[in-house]
Write an enzyme that holds these catalytic residues in place. Structure first.
Site, short mmCIF file in Angstrom:
data_model
loop_
_atom_site.label_atom_id
_atom_site.label_comp_id
_atom_site.label_asym_id
_atom_site.label_seq_id
_atom_site.Cartn_x
_atom_site.Cartn_y
_atom_site.Cartn_z
N ARG A 1 -0.21 -9.22 13.20
CA ARG A 1 -0.83 -8.16 12.38
C ARG A 1 -1.70 -8.76 11.28
O ARG A 1 -2.74 -8.20 10.92
CB ARG A 1 0.27 -7.26 11.78
CG ARG A 1 0.90 -6.35 12.82
CD ARG A 1 2.21 -5.76 12.36
NE ARG A 1 2.11 -4.92 11.20
CZ ARG A 1 3.13 -4.60 10.41
NH1 ARG A 1 4.34 -5.08 10.66
NH2 ARG A 1 2.95 -3.81 9.38
N LYS B 1 0.84 -1.22 0.00
CA LYS B 1 0.00 0.00 0.00
C LYS B 1 0.87 1.26 0.00
O LYS B 1 0.60 2.20 -0.73
CB LYS B 1 -0.93 0.02 1.25
CG LYS B 1 -1.82 -1.21 1.36
CD LYS B 1 -2.72 -1.13 2.57
CE LYS B 1 -1.99 -1.13 3.90
NZ LYS B 1 -1.23 -2.35 4.20
N ARG C 1 -9.43 1.05 8.75
CA ARG C 1 -8.91 -0.25 9.19
C ARG C 1 -10.01 -1.16 9.74
O ARG C 1 -9.77 -2.30 10.04
CB ARG C 1 -7.95 -0.03 10.34
CG ARG C 1 -6.46 0.08 10.12
CD ARG C 1 -5.85 -0.83 9.14
NE ARG C 1 -4.55 -1.32 9.54
CZ ARG C 1 -3.41 -0.70 9.31
NH1 ARG C 1 -3.37 0.43 8.68
NH2 ARG C 1 -2.28 -1.25 9.71
N ARG D 1 11.98 -5.85 4.50
CA ARG D 1 11.69 -4.41 4.36
C ARG D 1 12.67 -3.57 5.17
O ARG D 1 12.97 -3.87 6.32
CB ARG D 1 10.27 -4.10 4.83
CG ARG D 1 10.04 -2.60 4.86
CD ARG D 1 8.62 -2.19 4.94
NE ARG D 1 7.90 -2.76 6.06
CZ ARG D 1 6.60 -2.60 6.24
NH1 ARG D 1 5.90 -1.91 5.36
NH2 ARG D 1 6.01 -3.13 7.27
N ARG E 1 11.63 -1.85 10.74
CA ARG E 1 10.56 -1.41 11.65
C ARG E 1 10.42 -2.38 12.81
O ARG E 1 10.49 -3.59 12.61
CB ARG E 1 9.23 -1.35 10.87
CG ARG E 1 8.90 0.04 10.40
CD ARG E 1 7.74 0.07 9.45
NE ARG E 1 6.53 -0.56 9.94
CZ ARG E 1 5.37 -0.51 9.29
NH1 ARG E 1 5.28 0.15 8.15
NH2 ARG E 1 4.28 -1.09 9.76
#
Ligand code: AP5
Length: 210
Positions: free
Chosen positions: A166, A13, A88, A127, A155
């Site tokens: 998640r 996204k 969300r 990532r 992160r």
């Protein structure tokens, strides 16, 4: 144009949202980025949000809605916005409808990035983010330039255990939004998010007739 990008954590996204925002000349409103900024700056919002974010839980709606209202009221968003990571849950979707109605605007569509959970876990482990610019890379699929590679960071919520949590939160609370929007008259475009980054962008643009 007001467009929602929906998809699991790591579906792309942010990557697609940045390119799309530039292309369409509207800002990207990414609630995750705004919250991470608040954590970095140690604001009251950041202090209240941090525990939820580190645990991979959603931050309470009341902390999110003011952020979105403020971002939409900004001059830069007069022609629209790309929503990344918001709404969300169904409650946030209803609130967004109300906020847009107050501003006499409406949503134009929803793009769903479809990516299987196993691909997500691999993506998140690779990532890396440039802490100065916020630019997102992937060690294999989108590597940072040599001079940037020395300071990119991972992160804290990208550890495998947190990513799996998640994903559970996404399937329980966020993915029902796909059906929610499919029951409205809004166009909902499904795009294969496992394709290479440029092809995903091209598919999104063609689904929007751009
Ligand atoms: P948020 O920041 O929104 O995280 P997320 O939805 O979990 O999404 P990500 O940012 O992890 O992934 P992405 O889909 O943007 O993928 P990306 O482009 O980076 O939220 C974080 C936390 O904040 C939440 O857990 C929650 O606590 C809180 N929060 C935020 N918004 C909230 C809200 N509205 N309500 C309540 N709480 C909220 O790509 C991932 C990686 O894959 C990158 O390395 C990228 O380079 C790579 N990649 C991307 N596309 C491709 C491709 N096509 N092929 C190969 N690699 C690719």
């Amino acid at each position: 144009m007001h467009l929602i990008l929906l998809g699991a954590p790591g579906a792309g996204k942010g990557t697609q949202g940045s390119q799309l925002a530039e292309r369409l000349g509207v800002p990207k409103i990414a609630t995750g980025d705004i919250l991470r900024g608040a954590v970095r700056e140690g604001t009251e919002l950041g202090r209240r949000a941090k525990g939820y974010m580190d645990a991979g839980e959603l931050v309470p709606d009341e902390l999110i809605l003011d952020l979105v209202r403020e971002a939409l009221a900004d001059d830069s968003a007069r022609q629209g916005a790309i929503f990344d990571g918001f709404p969300r849950n169904v409650g946030q979707a209803r609130s967004l409808d109300r906020i847009l109605l107050e501003l006499r605007r409406r949503l134009d569509g929803v793009v769903v990035l479809d990516v299987d959970d196993d691909v997500i876990v691999e993506r998140m482990s690779g990532r890396r983010t440039d802490p100065e610019t916020g630019h997102v890379y992937h060690l294999v699929h989108n590597p940072p330039p040599e001079e940037v590679a020395v300071w990119v960071v991972q992160r804290p919520d990208d550890r495998e255990e947190t990513v799996r949590h998640r994903l559970t939160v996404y399937h329980d609370q966020t993915s029902p939004l796909i059906e929610y929007y499919e029951q409205t008259d809004l166009p909902v475009h499904h795009v294969d998010g496992t394709l290479p980054i440029e092809q995903v962008q091209a598919k999104i643009l063609s689904s929007l007739n751009r």
